[in-house]
Design a protein around this motif. Structure first.
Motif, short mmCIF file in Angstrom:
data_model
loop_
_atom_site.label_atom_id
_atom_site.label_comp_id
_atom_site.label_asym_id
_atom_site.label_seq_id
_atom_site.Cartn_x
_atom_site.Cartn_y
_atom_site.Cartn_z
N PRO A 87 0.84 -1.22 0.00
CA PRO A 87 0.00 0.00 0.00
C PRO A 87 0.86 1.25 0.00
CG PRO A 87 0.04 -0.98 2.18
CD PRO A 87 0.72 -1.97 1.28
N TYR A 88 0.27 2.37 -0.44
CA TYR A 88 1.00 3.62 -0.42
C TYR A 88 1.17 4.09 1.02
CZ TYR A 88 2.25 8.49 -0.69
OH TYR A 88 2.90 9.68 -0.50
N MET A 89 2.43 4.36 1.40
CA MET A 89 2.76 4.90 2.71
C MET A 89 3.86 5.93 2.49
SD MET A 89 2.88 1.33 4.95
CE MET A 89 3.86 0.47 3.69
N PRO A 90 3.63 7.18 2.89
CA PRO A 90 4.65 8.21 2.67
C PRO A 90 6.01 7.81 3.22
CG PRO A 90 2.60 9.18 3.46
CD PRO A 90 2.44 7.70 3.56
N GLY A 91 7.04 7.99 2.39
CA GLY A 91 8.39 7.65 2.81
C GLY A 91 8.82 6.24 2.46
N PHE A 92 7.89 5.43 1.93
CA PHE A 92 8.19 4.03 1.63
C PHE A 92 7.82 3.66 0.20
CE2 PHE A 92 7.25 4.42 6.18
CZ PHE A 92 8.47 4.00 6.72
N ASN A 120 12.98 10.81 -6.16
CA ASN A 120 14.03 11.29 -5.26
C ASN A 120 14.98 10.18 -4.84
OD1 ASN A 120 13.01 14.11 -4.82
ND2 ASN A 120 11.23 13.00 -4.06
N GLY A 121 16.09 10.62 -4.28
CA GLY A 121 17.06 9.70 -3.69
C GLY A 121 17.36 10.15 -2.27
N TYR A 122 18.43 10.93 -2.14
CA TYR A 122 18.87 11.43 -0.83
C TYR A 122 17.86 12.41 -0.23
CZ TYR A 122 22.77 12.02 2.46
OH TYR A 122 23.59 11.99 3.57
N LEU A 123 17.04 13.02 -1.07
CA LEU A 123 16.01 13.95 -0.60
C LEU A 123 14.83 13.15 -0.05
CD1 LEU A 123 15.05 16.86 -0.32
CD2 LEU A 123 14.23 16.76 -2.68
N HIS A 124 15.01 12.66 1.16
CA HIS A 124 14.09 11.71 1.78
C HIS A 124 14.39 11.71 3.27
CE1 HIS A 124 12.85 7.64 3.12
NE2 HIS A 124 11.96 7.69 2.16
N PRO A 125 13.40 11.46 4.14
CA PRO A 125 13.65 11.50 5.58
C PRO A 125 14.82 10.64 6.04
CG PRO A 125 11.31 11.32 5.17
CD PRO A 125 11.98 11.17 3.84
N ARG A 126 15.04 9.51 5.37
CA ARG A 126 16.16 8.62 5.72
C ARG A 126 17.12 8.47 4.54
NH1 ARG A 126 11.62 7.57 7.95
NH2 ARG A 126 10.77 6.48 6.12
N HIS A 127 17.06 9.42 3.62
CA HIS A 127 17.92 9.43 2.42
C HIS A 127 17.69 8.20 1.54
CE1 HIS A 127 19.75 12.75 4.37
NE2 HIS A 127 20.49 12.06 5.22
N TYR A 149 8.38 19.15 -5.61
CA TYR A 149 9.23 19.17 -4.42
C TYR A 149 8.65 18.30 -3.31
CZ TYR A 149 11.77 20.91 -0.37
OH TYR A 149 12.53 20.99 0.77
N PHE A 150 9.52 17.50 -2.71
CA PHE A 150 9.15 16.64 -1.59
C PHE A 150 9.81 17.19 -0.32
CE2 PHE A 150 10.36 12.82 1.01
CZ PHE A 150 9.08 12.50 1.44
N ARG A 151 9.00 17.58 0.66
CA ARG A 151 9.54 18.08 1.93
C ARG A 151 9.99 16.88 2.77
NH1 ARG A 151 5.44 21.59 0.65
NH2 ARG A 151 5.94 23.82 0.80
N ALA A 152 11.27 16.66 2.78
CA ALA A 152 11.80 15.47 3.45
C ALA A 152 11.57 15.51 4.95
CB ALA A 152 13.28 15.30 3.15
N ASP A 153 11.50 16.72 5.53
CA ASP A 153 11.24 16.81 6.97
C ASP A 153 9.86 17.39 7.25
OD1 ASP A 153 11.61 19.41 6.20
OD2 ASP A 153 12.94 19.93 7.86
N THR A 169 19.68 26.26 -6.19
CA THR A 169 19.80 26.49 -4.75
C THR A 169 19.81 25.13 -4.08
OG1 THR A 169 17.38 26.69 -4.55
CG2 THR A 169 18.65 28.73 -4.78
N ASP A 170 20.66 24.98 -3.09
CA ASP A 170 20.71 23.73 -2.35
C ASP A 170 19.57 23.63 -1.35
OD1 ASP A 170 22.93 22.77 -3.68
OD2 ASP A 170 24.36 23.45 -2.15
N ILE A 171 19.09 22.42 -1.15
CA ILE A 171 18.05 22.14 -0.17
C ILE A 171 18.76 21.62 1.09
CG2 ILE A 171 16.02 20.74 0.36
CD1 ILE A 171 15.67 20.61 -2.80
N VAL A 172 18.78 22.44 2.11
CA VAL A 172 19.55 22.15 3.32
C VAL A 172 18.59 21.89 4.48
CG1 VAL A 172 21.31 22.97 4.92
CG2 VAL A 172 21.42 23.61 2.50
N ILE A 173 18.76 20.75 5.12
CA ILE A 173 17.93 20.36 6.26
C ILE A 173 18.86 19.97 7.42
CG2 ILE A 173 16.20 18.74 7.12
CD1 ILE A 173 15.23 18.44 4.22
N GLY A 174 18.74 20.66 8.52
CA GLY A 174 19.59 20.36 9.66
C GLY A 174 21.06 20.51 9.36
N GLY A 175 21.40 21.46 8.49
CA GLY A 175 22.79 21.70 8.15
C GLY A 175 23.36 20.77 7.10
#
Length: 240
Positions: A87-92, A120-127, A149-153, A169-175
């Motif tokens: 089933p569809y589950m965000p992030g999976f 996406n690849g690395y642009l993901h909550p767990r990359h 655009y996918f908001r990874a966080d 522009t780079d997408i920076v999350i938590g540095g």
């Protein structure tokens, strides 16, 4: 991962199992080039399209288009379709798409030097977007190009690059840099590039720009794969 082992699980159990698997793989992602650009001869684009059959079962078709990196000539097209069992589950998302992708790859007569995913690849909550996840089964460098655009966080937005082609522009999350908003044509909306595995973000963007022509703001391989999924979906729907 054996997806058959997930049958009968609740979504919560699946998510727990999938998350642990993603975290295990993510530590093995490399954001450095494992190749010289001069060695790239062929590039594949991968995309999927979904629909429901008359019984309400979710179906999908995966299309892969391989082109010559220099001439942009199409070398090979393949597709594979089947039922979606996760089933569809965000992030999976990768757990839904990977089985069809790997079956399509088995049909290839030419093994490309690099795979580009519409996603996406690395642009993901767990990359671990599809471009990263699939890399561990493909033995080739991978990266993702997403049209939206996918908001990874779930909260960080991106900054619009300047209007000129090639600006970003780079997408920076938590540095940490998760991906890049890249303008492939002057004045058009950006695409979102992220590393899959064994490639740097700079090289991924350079390849994306090299393979983008005046027909579209997305690279030729994924654009052609996207077009093929629409054609094949309509054809397969009519057969149900």
């Amino acid at each position: 991962m054996n997806f058959e082992n997930c049958k009968g699980m609740s979504e919560e159990e699946m998510q727990e199992k999938f998350r642990a698997f993603q975290e295990e793989l993510s530590s093995r992602i490399s954001c450095a080039d494992s190749f010289h650009l001069s060695d790239i001869k062929t590039v594949a684009g991968i995309d999927l399209a979904y629909w429901q059959n008359e019984n309400g079962d979710e179906q999908a078709v995966c299309c892969i288009v391989i082109i010559d990196f220099t001439t942009h000539e199409v070398i090979e097209r393949q597709h594979f379709s089947g039922k979606i069992n996760v089933p569809y589950m965000p992030g999976f998302l990768a757990f839904r798409e990977l089985p069809l992708i790997l079956e399509t790859v088995k049909l290839l007569e030419n093994i490309p030097d690099i795979y580009i995913f519409d996603g996406n690849g690395y642009l993901h909550p767990r990359h671990m977007g599809i471009a990263s996840h699939a890399s561990f089964y493909l033995d080739r460098p991978t990266f993702g190009i997403a049209k939206t655009y996918f908001r990874a966080d779930k909260k960080t937005d991106y900054t619009e690059p300047s209007p000129e082609s090639g600006s970003f522009t780079d997408i920076v999350i938590g540095g940490e840099v998760y991906g890049r908003a890249l303008r492939t044509h002057t004045g058009v909306r950006p695409v979102f590039v992220s590393v899959g595995n064994n490639i740097s973000l700079d090289t991924a963007c350079n390849i994306a720009l090299t393979l983008t022509d005046k027909e579209s703001h997305i690279p030729i391989p994924t654009r052609l794969a996207d077009l093929d999924t629409h054609v094949m979906r309509e054809k397969l729907r009519s057969q149900n």
